[in-house]
Scaffold this motif. Structure first.
Motif, PDB file in Angstrom:
ATOM      1  N   LEU A  35     -21.492 128.675  76.197  1.00 24.01           N
ATOM      2  CA  LEU A  35     -21.439 127.408  75.313  1.00 24.01           C
ATOM      3  C   LEU A  35     -19.958 126.989  74.863  1.00 24.01           C
ATOM      4  CD1 LEU A  35     -23.957 128.598  72.587  1.00 24.01           C
ATOM      5  CD2 LEU A  35     -24.469 126.966  74.611  1.00 24.01           C
ATOM      6  N   TYR A  36     -19.646 125.991  74.550  1.00 27.79           N
ATOM      7  CA  TYR A  36     -18.351 125.586  74.394  1.00 27.79           C
ATOM      8  C   TYR A  36     -17.839 125.524  73.154  1.00 27.79           C
ATOM      9  CZ  TYR A  36     -13.943 122.736  74.987  1.00 27.79           C
ATOM     10  OH  TYR A  36     -12.751 122.039  75.000  1.00 27.79           O
ATOM     11  N   ASP A  37     -16.407 125.980  72.671  1.00 28.14           N
ATOM     12  CA  ASP A  37     -15.898 125.649  71.486  1.00 28.14           C
ATOM     13  C   ASP A  37     -14.946 124.792  71.505  1.00 28.14           C
ATOM     14  OD1 ASP A  37     -14.852 125.953  68.949  1.00 28.14           O
ATOM     15  OD2 ASP A  37     -14.175 127.872  69.050  1.00 28.14           O
ATOM     16  N   PRO A  38     -14.997 123.660  71.159  1.00 29.57           N
ATOM     17  CA  PRO A  38     -14.035 122.847  71.389  1.00 29.57           C
ATOM     18  C   PRO A  38     -12.624 122.962  70.397  1.00 29.57           C
ATOM     19  CG  PRO A  38     -15.940 121.472  70.199  1.00 29.57           C
ATOM     20  CD  PRO A  38     -16.252 122.859  70.373  1.00 29.57           C
ATOM     21  N   LYS A  39     -12.936 123.616  69.241  1.00 29.38           N
ATOM     22  CA  LYS A  39     -11.578 123.936  68.341  1.00 29.38           C
ATOM     23  C   LYS A  39     -10.788 124.869  69.279  1.00 29.38           C
ATOM     24  CE  LYS A  39     -14.253 123.370  64.421  1.00 29.38           C
ATOM     25  NZ  LYS A  39     -15.414 124.633  64.365  1.00 29.38           N
ATOM     26  N   LYS A  40     -11.341 125.765  69.784  1.00 27.04           N
ATOM     27  CA  LYS A  40     -10.201 126.854  70.744  1.00 27.04           C
ATOM     28  C   LYS A  40     -10.192 126.619  72.284  1.00 27.04           C
ATOM     29  CE  LYS A  40     -10.492 130.734  67.759  1.00 27.04           C
ATOM     30  NZ  LYS A  40     -11.681 131.688  66.941  1.00 27.04           N
ATOM     31  N   ASN A  41     -11.167 125.382  72.327  1.00 21.05           N
ATOM     32  CA  ASN A  41     -11.163 125.055  74.233  1.00 21.05           C
ATOM     33  C   ASN A  41     -11.352 126.453  74.778  1.00 21.05           C
ATOM     34  OD1 ASN A  41     -10.896 123.691  76.299  1.00 21.05           O
ATOM     35  ND2 ASN A  41      -8.644 124.174  76.507  1.00 21.05           N
ATOM     36  N   LYS A  42     -12.494 127.191  74.315  1.00 17.54           N
ATOM     37  CA  LYS A  42     -12.877 128.434  74.920  1.00 17.54           C
ATOM     38  C   LYS A  42     -14.438 128.160  75.342  1.00 17.54           C
ATOM     39  CE  LYS A  42      -9.439 131.520  75.196  1.00 17.54           C
ATOM     40  NZ  LYS A  42      -8.470 132.043  74.306  1.00 17.54           N
ATOM     41  N   TYR A  43     -14.833 129.143  76.316  1.00 22.08           N
ATOM     42  CA  TYR A  43     -16.065 129.208  76.608  1.00 22.08           C
ATOM     43  C   TYR A  43     -16.917 130.418  76.368  1.00 22.08           C
ATOM     44  CZ  TYR A  43     -15.235 124.731  78.978  1.00 22.08           C
ATOM     45  OH  TYR A  43     -14.822 123.474  79.416  1.00 22.08           O
ATOM     46  N   TYR A  44     -17.944 130.743  75.644  1.00 21.09           N
ATOM     47  CA  TYR A  44     -18.335 131.837  75.147  1.00 21.09           C
ATOM     48  C   TYR A  44     -19.800 132.240  75.943  1.00 21.09           C
ATOM     49  CZ  TYR A  44     -14.889 131.780  71.719  1.00 21.09           C
ATOM     50  OH  TYR A  44     -13.649 131.738  70.926  1.00 21.09           O
ATOM     51  N   SER A  45     -19.883 133.527  76.439  1.00 19.57           N
ATOM     52  CA  SER A  45     -20.836 133.644  77.161  1.00 19.57           C
ATOM     53  C   SER A  45     -22.380 133.609  76.504  1.00 19.57           C
ATOM     54  CB  SER A  45     -20.828 135.273  77.760  1.00 19.57           C
ATOM     55  OG  SER A  45     -21.260 136.148  77.062  1.00 19.57           O
ATOM     56  N   PHE A  46     -23.464 133.301  76.743  1.00 24.77           N
ATOM     57  CA  PHE A  46     -24.529 132.938  76.089  1.00 24.77           C
ATOM     58  C   PHE A  46     -25.757 133.310  76.454  1.00 24.77           C
ATOM     59  CE2 PHE A  46     -27.421 129.038  74.744  1.00 24.77           C
ATOM     60  CZ  PHE A  46     -27.900 129.702  73.384  1.00 24.77           C
ATOM     61  N   THR A  47     -26.021 133.666  77.757  1.00 23.18           N
ATOM     62  CA  THR A  47     -27.229 134.124  78.264  1.00 23.18           C
ATOM     63  C   THR A  47     -27.001 134.286  79.815  1.00 23.18           C
ATOM     64  OG1 THR A  47     -29.332 134.100  78.459  1.00 23.18           O
ATOM     65  CG2 THR A  47     -28.372 131.999  78.654  1.00 23.18           C
ATOM     66  N   LYS A  48     -27.926 135.024  80.443  1.00 26.98           N
ATOM     67  CA  LYS A  48     -27.825 135.134  81.901  1.00 26.98           C
ATOM     68  C   LYS A  48     -29.255 134.331  82.513  1.00 26.98           C
ATOM     69  CE  LYS A  48     -26.022 139.350  83.221  1.00 26.98           C
ATOM     70  NZ  LYS A  48     -26.589 140.750  83.775  1.00 26.98           N
ATOM     71  N   VAL A  49     -29.052 133.315  83.450  1.00 23.60           N
ATOM     72  CA  VAL A  49     -30.221 132.681  83.670  1.00 23.60           C
ATOM     73  C   VAL A  49     -30.454 132.798  85.184  1.00 23.60           C
ATOM     74  CG1 VAL A  49     -31.222 130.193  83.948  1.00 23.60           C
ATOM     75  CG2 VAL A  49     -29.339 130.789  82.464  1.00 23.60           C
TER      76      VAL A  49
END
Ligand code: AMP
Length: 575
Positions: free
Chosen positions: A460-474
């Protein structure tokens, strides 16, 4: 006139830092020193572009061509370059290593002018011309310049400074703090051109950008919607009457009707006019001097029934456009009007905009098959029964759900606020909503999936930090064909190490640049020790999605338009 070396050094400094705050300071210090023109160039090159998206100007340099250019510019054997490339995996590093030049020659402006020439070489013989032009630049470069020049042209800079980072830095230069960010962000949302915002701000001051109006021909960043899980939450967020509108399952299109020309823009600001000649000729019949409309283009079958997004996607093509416009007819469901006859309507409330929209469409186009008003009804925001009924009707006619819009809301370009709310539903006892996630890693498959990936790590994305955080494995939900295509879709984004934009603690076989967006669905949200969404806040672990399933690719979304960690936090709290 600043030297290109200074820009290369800026890129080097940015590359070394992963703190967004530090990046803002570094950028602000740089922007203070340079001219407005150079500020504009810096904005584009940071974005890995040479012009805003809607102009569609691309360098068109593939790796092979860059390798040949290096060989020509440096008078080196092509095999040697290829060998070094195999070892390092980065042509920027190869160039840096091979260059002996010590003469400082290039200016920022000169490099940019040459890059523009490369982009503008099109048609017969253009590949050779591009190759020659780049070779001359390489020859004049210092090692550090060549490194970043090559990465710029290949789109592999990966500095991690987002558009917002740049706007913060600009605000710091102009107001000494982040005070000016709102004005700058609004200007960027209306102009969709970071370079132009930088140029105007640095040359004429921030006041020039206040309350900027849209212009016909320039795409406005589109207004976005929040989501709710239950209809009763609507009244908590909107007090005014609402328009409950069908949420169509197609592609969002902003139509610019100019005095002479018509332009259609996608959500990512690509100029997609050529894809819909059938719509363009219909739009010409609207009797206005000029206007900007917004709506959803949806595919229909012979009987006029709405078809899913996947069918419409077949119209995204270079060739056989006329044939496909007959094979897959469309309807443009218009839901907004943001500019009319020389006047901006973005500050007008939605009910006024709707009124005007209906006026212009009812003049001549009452019977139009191809352009229709999006279906809606105005209700009280606490009238849950009526909203539920409208929702069921929307699903029945092939909609994805409903959009609920505050009737008094202005058009907030590029903003996701509680003025528009989307409500989609699955009838199973599963998690109500879907998530648009960004692919960040791949795990090789076994057995039937031996030649492809068995599962994908998504974020998922965090626009404040401009980072992508792992959320799940599909790993579920893919058809055999989807699976087979995974390497084709993803492998061009393979990188040697985890991107510095990515926060993930899981091991994968392959890391990807966060570029590709897909829609998934799952059973519920849970706390996981291995995923990183909001880990700082929740402590025990990160928020993760259980039993995820692939639904479809979202080529129409850019990674920064993926579901944000804040959106998921809202859902998690309610759960
Ligand atoms: P999502 O892509 O799920 O975030 O939902 C937002 C998208 O829904 C918009 O970008 C539009 O493409 C689409 N959409 C469909 N119908 C409407 C509507 N009536 N109003 C606004 N957006 C709509």
């Amino acid at each position: 006139m600043r030297k290109f070396k200074e820009l290369a050094e800026l890129f080097q400094e940015l590359e070394k830092t992963s703190s967004n705050l530090k990046m803002i300071d570094i950028l602000a210090d740089f922007l203070k020193k340079i001219s407005p023109e150079e500020g504009k160039i810096t904005a584009y090159l940071l974005q890995g572009k040479i012009a805003p998206d809607y102009q569609g100007l691309e360098l068109g340099l593939a790796e092979k061509l860059v390798i040949r250019s290096l060989a020509l510019g440096l008078k080196e054997d092509i095999n040697k370059i290829e060998k070094l490339y195999k070892e390092t995996g980065d042509l920027g590093l190869v160039a840096e290593k091979l260059i002996k030049n010590t003469k400082e020659e290039l200016t920022i402006k000169e490099v940019f002018e040459e890059l523009k020439k490369i982009a503008l070489s099109q048609g017969k013989g253009s590949q050779e011309r591009k190759l020659q032009l780049l070779a001359i630049l390489i020859k004049k470069s210092l090692p550090i310049e060549a490194k970043y020049l090559i990465r710029s042209v290949l789109g592999t800079l990966r500095l991690g400074a987002s558009d917002m980072t740049f706007l913060y830095a600009l605000s710091k230069v102009l107001t000494g703090s982040k005070e000016g960010k709102k004005i700058l962000e609004h200007a960027f949302n209306v102009l969709s051109d970071l370079g132009q915002v930088a140029y105007i701000a640095l040359s004429s001051g921030i006041d020039k950008l206040k309350n900027l109006d849209p212009q016909v021909g320039i795409p406005v960043r589109m207004m976005l919607a929040q989501r709710v899980k239950e209809i009763k939450e609507i009244k908590e967020n909107i007090k005014n009457d609402v328009f409950v509108e069908v949420k169509y399952d197609g592609e969002r299109v902003q139509a610019h009707l100019g005095d002479k020309e018509i332009f259609l823009y996608s959500r990512r600001h690509e100029n997609i006019t050529h894809q819909f000649p059938d719509l363009v000729s219909e739009l010409r019949k609207i009797n206005v001097k000029n206007a900007i409309l917004e709506g959803e283009v949806v595919a229909i079958d012979k009987n006029g029934n709405l078809q899913p997004f996947q069918i419409l996607m077949q119209r995204r093509r270079k060739y056989d456009i006329i044939e496909y416009s007959q094979k897959i007819p469309i309807v443009y469901f218009v839901f907004d009007l943001i500019y009319l006859n020389g006047k901006s309507l973005i500050q007008e409330p939605l009910d006024k905009r709707k009124e005007k929209l209906e006026e212009i469409l009812s003049n001549k186009l009452k019977e139009s098959e191809k352009i229709k008003l999006a279906k809606y009804e105005k209700v009280k925001s606490n009238d849950e029964d009526r909203i539920e009924k409208l929702f069921i009707e929307a699903i029945k006619i092939g909609g994805e759900g409903v959009m609920i819009k505050d009737s008094k809301s202005i058009y907030e370009a590029g903003v996701r606020a509680w003025r528009w709310i989307k409500f989609k539903k699955d009838y199973k006892d599963e998690l109500v909503d879907t998530f648009d996630v960004v692919v960040i890693g791949g795990i090789y498959g076994t057995g039937k999936r031996a030649k492809t990936y068995g599962s994908l790590l998504v974020a998922l994305y965090d626009p404040k930090k401009n980072k992508y955080y792992s959320f799940t494995k599909v790993g579920a939900g893919f058809t055999d064909e989807d699976l087979e295509n995974l390497p084709k879709i993803l492998d061009k984004y393979k990188i040697k190490e985890k991107s510095k934009l990515v926060e993930a603690e899981i091991d994968v076989d392959v890391w990807f640049e966060p570029k590709v967006v897909m829609e998934i669905k799952g059973a519920d949200l849970t706390i996981s020790p291995v995923h990183t969404v909001l880990k700082d806040k929740i402590k025990k672990g990160g928020i993760a999605l259980r039993f995820p399933r692939f639904i479809r690719w979202r080529d129409d979304k850019d990674p920064t338009q993926a579901t944000t960690i804040d959106e998921v936090y809202e859902i998690y709290k309610r759960q």
